[in-house]
Design a protein around this motif. Structure first.
Motif, PDB file in Angstrom:
ATOM      1  N   MET A   1       2.970  55.957  20.838  1.00 17.77           N
ATOM      2  CA  MET A   1       1.603  56.340  21.174  1.00 17.77           C
ATOM      3  C   MET A   1       1.054  55.385  22.231  1.00 17.77           C
ATOM      4  N   THR A   2       0.372  55.913  23.237  1.00 14.54           N
ATOM      5  CA  THR A   2      -0.195  55.103  24.312  1.00 14.54           C
ATOM      6  C   THR A   2      -1.500  54.475  23.859  1.00 14.54           C
ATOM      7  N   ASP A   3      -1.626  53.161  24.050  1.00 15.45           N
ATOM      8  CA  ASP A   3      -2.876  52.475  23.736  1.00 15.45           C
ATOM      9  C   ASP A   3      -3.942  52.872  24.753  1.00 15.45           C
ATOM     10  N   VAL A   4      -5.192  52.752  24.330  1.00 19.88           N
ATOM     11  CA  VAL A   4      -6.325  53.077  25.196  1.00 19.88           C
ATOM     12  C   VAL A   4      -7.153  51.816  25.425  1.00 19.88           C
ATOM     13  N   VAL A   5      -7.433  51.530  26.688  1.00 24.25           N
ATOM     14  CA  VAL A   5      -8.327  50.438  27.068  1.00 24.25           C
ATOM     15  C   VAL A   5      -9.603  51.058  27.631  1.00 24.25           C
TER      16      VAL A   5
END
Length: 242
Positions: A1-5
């Motif tokens: 899963m791609t992290d969100v900033v």
């Protein structure tokens, strides 16, 4: 899963300012998505905070720069986002009370006058030479300064972000270190926009220290000046134990 900033910008921000960082993040496959928070056209500071909270909730990391740092602290003062990791990079905090620029911007018509002034080429070129650590193209210069003209919240900042707000935040945050959990300040050694004394003034006002990392070669805009280094450091922050 791609992290969100979730990226909380400062004054005059346009999404194109993140183009270098997004390109590097994709090329280096650092594993996070950079989402710029839109301050929009809120008609009050409370409405602005509601909008920013909605956009920032659920992000793995909040990254706030410039005046965005004070917006993020105002959310923490509400008791929101206390389980979220956050980085305040070159933030404008308690120096808001003493800095000349915010005082000028509270005078009638000054935000409009500034917008007209920074449309002038000589002023733009001087700013670029002083505040960026590497040359940038004339096209990027144009896009960068168009942000001040187009930012819908720009003229409202200085009516909302005042010494009175600082007094309110002091009452809400002082003696409550849990509201600052997971928060770190990042500062560039070549930042000529906001100096490290901003952090010291803030620590004194809140009666508690704030963890800080200093990057000797960074200016105020590392996501533009040094996008590869910046994206790598953000990826390390995401990977660090929470």
């Amino acid at each position: 899963m791609t992290d969100v900033v979730a990226f909380l910008p400062g004054n005059g921000h346009v999404d194109a300012r993140l183009s270098f960082a997004r390109e590097k993040a994709q090329r280096l496959d650092v594993g996070f998505e950079l989402r710029s928070v839109d301050y929009g056209a809120a008609d009050s500071f409370e409405a602005l905070l509601d909008s920013v909270l909605e956009q920032t909730s659920g992000a793995d990391l909040a990254y706030a720069t410039g005046i965005g740092g004070l917006v993020y602290l105002a959310l923490r003062a509400r008791g929101a986002l206390t389980d979220q990791r956050a980085i305040l990079q070159g933030p404008v905090l308690w120096g808001l009370e003493t800095r000349t620029f915010p005082k000028l911007m509270r005078l009638p018509l000054m935000p409009r006058a500034l917008t007209l002034a920074i449309a002038r080429g000589p002023i733009q070129r001087r700013f670029m030479r002083k505040h960026f650590t590497r040359p940038l193209t004339p096209e990027f210069q144009r896009v960068f300064f168009d942000g001040y003209r187009d930012a819908r919240a720009f003229e409202r900042w200085f009516a909302w972000l005042t010494p009175r707000l600082l007094r309110d935040l002091e009452q809400q945050l002082r003696g409550r270190p849990e509201l600052l959990d997971g928060l770190t300040a990042w500062w560039g050694g070549e930042d000529h926009v906001v100096g490290i004394e901003e952090l010291r003034r803030t620590e004194a006002a809140l009666g508690q220290p704030i963890s800080v990392r200093e990057f000797p070669s960074w200016g105020h805009y590392p996501m533009i000046d040094e996008p590869a280094d910046w994206t790598a450091e953000v990826a390390r922050a995401l990977a660090a134990p929470h």
